[in-house]
Each structure stands twice: as C-alpha cells, then as structure tokens.
Design a protein around this motif. Sequence first.
Motif, PDB file in Angstrom:
ATOM      1  N   TYR A  14       0.847  -1.199   0.000  1.00 33.81           N
ATOM      2  CA  TYR A  14       0.000   0.000   0.000  1.00 33.81           C
ATOM      3  C   TYR A  14       0.878   1.244   0.000  1.00 33.81           C
ATOM      4  O   TYR A  14       0.514   2.283  -0.518  1.00 33.81           O
ATOM      5  CB  TYR A  14      -0.892   0.042   1.239  1.00 33.81           C
ATOM      6  CG  TYR A  14      -1.965  -1.034   1.282  1.00 33.81           C
ATOM      7  CD1 TYR A  14      -3.177  -0.867   0.619  1.00 33.81           C
ATOM      8  CD2 TYR A  14      -1.766  -2.209   2.005  1.00 33.81           C
ATOM      9  CE1 TYR A  14      -4.169  -1.834   0.679  1.00 33.81           C
ATOM     10  CE2 TYR A  14      -2.752  -3.181   2.068  1.00 33.81           C
ATOM     11  CZ  TYR A  14      -3.947  -2.991   1.403  1.00 33.81           C
ATOM     12  OH  TYR A  14      -4.912  -3.955   1.461  1.00 33.81           O
ATOM     13  N   GLU A  18       6.094  -0.547   3.275  1.00 34.40           N
ATOM     14  CA  GLU A  18       5.644  -1.856   3.776  1.00 34.40           C
ATOM     15  C   GLU A  18       5.205  -2.782   2.638  1.00 34.40           C
ATOM     16  O   GLU A  18       4.310  -2.441   1.867  1.00 34.40           O
ATOM     17  CB  GLU A  18       4.458  -1.642   4.738  1.00 34.40           C
ATOM     18  CG  GLU A  18       4.053  -2.906   5.455  1.00 34.40           C
ATOM     19  CD  GLU A  18       2.736  -2.774   6.235  1.00 34.40           C
ATOM     20  OE1 GLU A  18       2.513  -3.566   7.138  1.00 34.40           O
ATOM     21  OE2 GLU A  18       1.927  -1.878   5.906  1.00 34.40           O
ATOM     22  N   VAL A  20       3.122  -5.771   1.812  1.00 32.19           N
ATOM     23  CA  VAL A  20       2.009  -6.433   2.511  1.00 32.19           C
ATOM     24  C   VAL A  20       1.858  -7.888   2.055  1.00 32.19           C
ATOM     25  O   VAL A  20       1.570  -8.769   2.857  1.00 32.19           O
ATOM     26  CB  VAL A  20       0.706  -5.626   2.307  1.00 32.19           C
ATOM     27  CG1 VAL A  20      -0.495  -6.382   2.842  1.00 32.19           C
ATOM     28  CG2 VAL A  20       0.825  -4.288   3.015  1.00 32.19           C
ATOM     29  N   GLN A  39      -2.130 -14.208  11.906  1.00 32.64           N
ATOM     30  CA  GLN A  39      -2.344 -13.154  12.896  1.00 32.64           C
ATOM     31  C   GLN A  39      -2.892 -11.898  12.229  1.00 32.64           C
ATOM     32  O   GLN A  39      -2.734 -11.706  11.021  1.00 32.64           O
ATOM     33  CB  GLN A  39      -1.002 -12.792  13.544  1.00 32.64           C
ATOM     34  CG  GLN A  39      -0.499 -13.861  14.467  1.00 32.64           C
ATOM     35  CD  GLN A  39       0.997 -13.743  14.724  1.00 32.64           C
ATOM     36  OE1 GLN A  39       1.742 -13.196  13.914  1.00 32.64           O
ATOM     37  NE2 GLN A  39       1.427 -14.255  15.851  1.00 32.64           N
ATOM     38  N   SER A  40      -3.460 -11.027  13.055  1.00 33.63           N
ATOM     39  CA  SER A  40      -3.968  -9.754  12.576  1.00 33.63           C
ATOM     40  C   SER A  40      -2.867  -8.986  11.836  1.00 33.63           C
ATOM     41  O   SER A  40      -1.741  -8.909  12.324  1.00 33.63           O
ATOM     42  CB  SER A  40      -4.454  -8.967  13.794  1.00 33.63           C
ATOM     43  OG  SER A  40      -4.968  -7.768  13.365  1.00 33.63           O
ATOM     44  N   GLY A  41      -3.215  -8.478  10.667  1.00 31.10           N
ATOM     45  CA  GLY A  41      -2.260  -7.663   9.920  1.00 31.10           C
ATOM     46  C   GLY A  41      -1.315  -8.435   9.019  1.00 31.10           C
ATOM     47  O   GLY A  41      -0.455  -7.848   8.370  1.00 31.10           O
ATOM     48  N   CYS A  42      -1.480  -9.768   8.923  1.00 33.94           N
ATOM     49  CA  CYS A  42      -0.516 -10.550   8.122  1.00 33.94           C
ATOM     50  C   CYS A  42      -0.796 -10.465   6.614  1.00 33.94           C
ATOM     51  O   CYS A  42       0.028 -10.867   5.806  1.00 33.94           O
ATOM     52  CB  CYS A  42      -0.495 -12.010   8.569  1.00 33.94           C
ATOM     53  SG  CYS A  42      -1.990 -12.911   8.127  1.00 33.94           S
ATOM     54  N   GLY A  43      -1.995  -9.963   6.239  1.00 37.93           N
ATOM     55  CA  GLY A  43      -2.284  -9.784   4.811  1.00 37.93           C
ATOM     56  C   GLY A  43      -3.425 -10.632   4.267  1.00 37.93           C
ATOM     57  O   GLY A  43      -3.664 -10.649   3.056  1.00 37.93           O
ATOM     58  N   LYS A  44      -4.163 -11.309   5.127  1.00 44.24           N
ATOM     59  CA  LYS A  44      -5.238 -12.215   4.683  1.00 44.24           C
ATOM     60  C   LYS A  44      -6.317 -11.476   3.884  1.00 44.24           C
ATOM     61  O   LYS A  44      -6.681 -11.884   2.786  1.00 44.24           O
ATOM     62  CB  LYS A  44      -5.928 -12.889   5.895  1.00 44.24           C
ATOM     63  CG  LYS A  44      -5.003 -13.527   6.889  1.00 44.24           C
ATOM     64  CD  LYS A  44      -5.756 -14.147   8.048  1.00 44.24           C
ATOM     65  CE  LYS A  44      -6.406 -13.170   9.012  1.00 44.24           C
ATOM     66  NZ  LYS A  44      -5.487 -12.351   9.809  1.00 44.24           N
ATOM     67  N   THR A  45      -6.819 -10.387   4.485  1.00 50.45           N
ATOM     68  CA  THR A  45      -7.895  -9.632   3.824  1.00 50.45           C
ATOM     69  C   THR A  45      -7.420  -9.070   2.494  1.00 50.45           C
ATOM     70  O   THR A  45      -8.145  -9.109   1.497  1.00 50.45           O
ATOM     71  CB  THR A  45      -8.373  -8.495   4.749  1.00 50.45           C
ATOM     72  OG1 THR A  45      -8.931  -9.099   5.910  1.00 50.45           O
ATOM     73  CG2 THR A  45      -9.402  -7.607   4.088  1.00 50.45           C
ATOM     74  N   THR A  46      -6.209  -8.577   2.482  1.00 45.62           N
ATOM     75  CA  THR A  46      -5.656  -8.013   1.247  1.00 45.62           C
ATOM     76  C   THR A  46      -5.639  -9.084   0.157  1.00 45.62           C
ATOM     77  O   THR A  46      -6.085  -8.838  -0.978  1.00 45.62           O
ATOM     78  CB  THR A  46      -4.236  -7.463   1.497  1.00 45.62           C
ATOM     79  OG1 THR A  46      -4.300  -6.496   2.542  1.00 45.62           O
ATOM     80  CG2 THR A  46      -3.647  -6.834   0.254  1.00 45.62           C
ATOM     81  N   GLU A 164     -13.808 -13.399   7.748  1.00 53.01           N
ATOM     82  CA  GLU A 164     -14.248 -13.478   9.150  1.00 53.01           C
ATOM     83  C   GLU A 164     -15.765 -13.284   9.249  1.00 53.01           C
ATOM     84  O   GLU A 164     -16.235 -12.449  10.045  1.00 53.01           O
ATOM     85  CB  GLU A 164     -13.537 -12.409  10.001  1.00 53.01           C
ATOM     86  CG  GLU A 164     -12.033 -12.457   9.851  1.00 53.01           C
ATOM     87  CD  GLU A 164     -11.282 -12.742  11.138  1.00 53.01           C
ATOM     88  OE1 GLU A 164     -11.922 -13.173  12.111  1.00 53.01           O
ATOM     89  OE2 GLU A 164     -10.054 -12.571  11.133  1.00 53.01           O
TER      90      GLU A 164
HETATM   91  N1  LIG Z   1      -5.675   0.805   2.773  1.00 54.90           N
HETATM   92  C1  LIG Z   1      -4.514   0.537   3.374  1.00 54.90           C
HETATM   93  N2  LIG Z   1      -3.497   1.436   3.349  1.00 54.90           N
HETATM   94  C2  LIG Z   1      -2.308   1.151   3.951  1.00 54.90           C
HETATM   95  N3  LIG Z   1      -2.026   0.018   4.587  1.00 54.90           N
HETATM   96  C3  LIG Z   1      -3.014  -0.900   4.666  1.00 54.90           C
HETATM   97  C4  LIG Z   1      -4.297  -0.693   4.071  1.00 54.90           C
HETATM   98  N4  LIG Z   1      -5.064  -1.796   4.290  1.00 54.90           N
HETATM   99  C5  LIG Z   1      -4.292  -2.644   4.997  1.00 54.90           C
HETATM  100  N5  LIG Z   1      -3.060  -2.117   5.217  1.00 54.90           N
HETATM  101  C6  LIG Z   1      -1.940  -2.774   5.926  1.00 54.90           C
HETATM  102  O1  LIG Z   1      -1.655  -4.003   5.279  1.00 54.90           O
HETATM  103  C7  LIG Z   1      -1.335  -5.013   6.217  1.00 54.90           C
HETATM  104  C8  LIG Z   1      -2.233  -6.216   5.992  1.00 54.90           C
HETATM  105  O2  LIG Z   1      -3.579  -5.855   6.253  1.00 54.90           O
HETATM  106  P1  LIG Z   1      -4.772  -6.912   6.076  1.00 54.90           P
HETATM  107  O3  LIG Z   1      -6.040  -6.197   6.399  1.00 54.90           O
HETATM  108  O4  LIG Z   1      -4.654  -7.568   4.774  1.00 54.90           O
HETATM  109  O5  LIG Z   1      -4.417  -7.967   7.228  1.00 54.90           O
HETATM  110  P2  LIG Z   1      -5.279  -9.113   7.879  1.00 54.90           P
HETATM  111  O6  LIG Z   1      -4.379 -10.274   8.027  1.00 54.90           O
HETATM  112  O7  LIG Z   1      -6.536  -9.324   7.131  1.00 54.90           O
HETATM  113  O8  LIG Z   1      -5.603  -8.497   9.310  1.00 54.90           O
HETATM  114  P3  LIG Z   1      -6.902  -8.613  10.258  1.00 54.90           P
HETATM  115  O9  LIG Z   1      -6.982 -10.056  10.673  1.00 54.90           O
HETATM  116  O10 LIG Z   1      -6.559  -7.700  11.389  1.00 54.90           O
HETATM  117  O11 LIG Z   1      -8.074  -8.154   9.457  1.00 54.90           O
HETATM  118  C9  LIG Z   1      -1.455  -4.378   7.589  1.00 54.90           C
HETATM  119  O12 LIG Z   1      -0.191  -4.006   8.028  1.00 54.90           O
HETATM  120  C10 LIG Z   1      -2.312  -3.153   7.344  1.00 54.90           C
HETATM  121  O13 LIG Z   1      -1.993  -2.124   8.238  1.00 54.90           O
END
Ligand SMILES: Nc1ncnc2c1ncn2[C@@H]1O[C@H](COP(=O)(O)OP(=O)(O)OP(=O)(O)O)[C@@H](O)[C@H]1O
Length: 281
Positions: A14, A18, A20, A39-46, A164
């Motif tokens: 992003y 970083e 992602v 874990q939270s923030g590892c990139g799953k949603t992305t 989720e």
């Molecule tokens: N729009 C954005 N702009 C900048 N960074 C972002 C954006 N969306 C997500 N990130 C960053 O990308 C990384 C991965 O985020 P993501 O939401 O994919 O993680 P996740 O594993 O789904 O987390 P969670 O379980 O908390 O939802 C995180 O460090 C987050 O801060």
Amino acid sequence: MEYAIEFEHISKSYTPEEVVLSDINLAIQQGEFVVLLGQSGCGKTTLLKLVNNLLDFDAGYLRIHGKKLSDYNIEELRRSIGYAIQQVGLFPHMRVWENVSYVLKLQGVDIQQRKERAERLLELVGLKRELLMRYPRQLSGGQKQRVGVARALAANPSIMLMDEPFGAVDEQTRTQLQDQLKQIHRKLGQTIVFVTHDIREAFRLGTRIVLIHHGSIVQEGTAEDLVFRPKTPFVRSFLGRQGFSALFDEAVLDKLYERVGQGKQDMQACLALLEQKKSQS
Ligand SMILES: Nc1ncnc2c1ncn2[C@@H]1O[C@H](COP(=O)(O)OP(=O)(O)OP(=O)(O)O)[C@@H](O)[C@H]1O
C-alpha cells in the motif's frame, strides 16, 4: 489443469515502506474449502480482496477459472463471486428478501423469481421465512450474518470469498454457523476461500489451511500437516497447544501433558501416539 483461483508470484504494497504480500503462489481447485489463517495484519484480507478486484496487486498473475483477471469485465466478475464479510453490510432501507436478492435485481431477474430465490436461500442458511419482510435493524447479530451468507450465495457463485464472516457472534452461534456452512459447501460444492485468525475455526472448516505470516505463505496443508509436521519454528509456535486442542479432546491432552511432565512418556512418543489416534479417527 484449470484451477478456480491461481495466484502466481503476487506482490502487493500500500505504501513504499511496507510490503504487505510478497511472492504469493497458491492454486485453488474448484470445490476446495481453503482457509487463510494468520495473525492480525498478516495480509489475509488483502489477499482475498485481490480475487474480486476490490484491490489491485503490484506484480504477478491472478487467474480465475484459467482466465487472467485483467481479461474479465470486473463488474460481471464481482457479481459472479460471492462475498461475505464480518460487518455484513446489509442495506438498512431494504427488507431482508431485497438484500438477499439484490445481485439478481442487477442481473435483471424478475421480482417473483427474486422473492422465491430469497425464500429458498433463507431456508438454506437456517432462517425462518417470517424474516423475509424484516429490515436489518430488526435482526439479531447472528441472523444478520446468516442473511449475509444467503446474499453471498444468491447468484449461485462458483467462488465464495468469506472474510471473518462469523467474527461478531457468540461461540455457540458461531459453531452453528460453521456447521451450516460446511453443509452448504457439501451440498453446493463451491470453491470457498475463508479468512480467519481463529485456529479452531480454520480446522473445523478448511479442507486446506494456508498459514500466512508477514505477507508470505509459511505453510499450507491439512490441519494434521500443520500440527504434526510444522515446517518452521514459527508454525509450531503459532499453532502451539491451540492446534492440538482444536484436533483433540482436552481431557486426552491433559493426560498426555501430565505424563510428559512427569517424565513417564517422552514428547516424540506422545506426538506419535496423537498422530496415530488422529489417523484412526
Ligand atoms: N488501505 C490501506 N493502506 C495502507 N495500509 C493498509 C491498508 N489496508 C491494509 N493495510 C496494511 O496491510 C497489512 C495487511 O492488512 P490486512 O487487512 O490484509 O491484514 P489481515 O491479516 O486481514 O488483518 P486482520 O486479521 O486484522 O483483518 C497491515 O499491516 C495493514 O496495516
């Protein structure tokens, strides 16, 4: 072989600071139930949002049913992929049946057919037909999540993305929703990609678990693969006792831990015993 979804050397950032997702390679077959765990923030949603193009990737290839994402009409692609999220996101001014069948309206399906389809879908997710005429504010959290799943199924998608979707309900409702989803998957056989950070949920649902850490896939396989054959110390520590307790009765584990603690049994023998138990069950 043509896969339902193929990620090839996918990377995504992003911001310049970083990375992602880094060099993601994952091929998902039609009908698989794949769980992205981490874990939270590892990139799953992305990673999930790349599939229905809610986000773009920076490098690599993404193919859906053998065709490059860039060769699709994106609106059509989105409508053909089911998407359910924790916040559900129902339209507050629409009744349940209208919410559930909204995508069919976009496809030009007539009102009678839409109502019938909404009724069948509500039944499929275990809700009473009386709820069809309600507005979202008149539903409980669990009912809203079920409506969200019904809506994601409306266009009979061959791919379902679920982020989720059962995160905001109590444990008992969550277990019911998981069981229902497994039944739906058995019946309809869609490809499901499901995001969670909950090991127990991942093991209950996934035919394949993909463990992600800091934007990379660290291991993929069955729950047993991850628990008994962790490829790295991270995988071992991430799953820890939770991994075992998601697979076995707590009482069995307590007894074994006690024996190991007292030096009556060594750890390797204990693991071999558990693995044998699992393969016999
Ligand atoms: N729009 C954005 N702009 C900048 N960074 C972002 C954006 N969306 C997500 N990130 C960053 O990308 C990384 C991965 O985020 P993501 O939401 O994919 O993680 P996740 O594993 O789904 O987390 P969670 O379980 O908390 O939802 C995180 O460090 C987050 O801060």
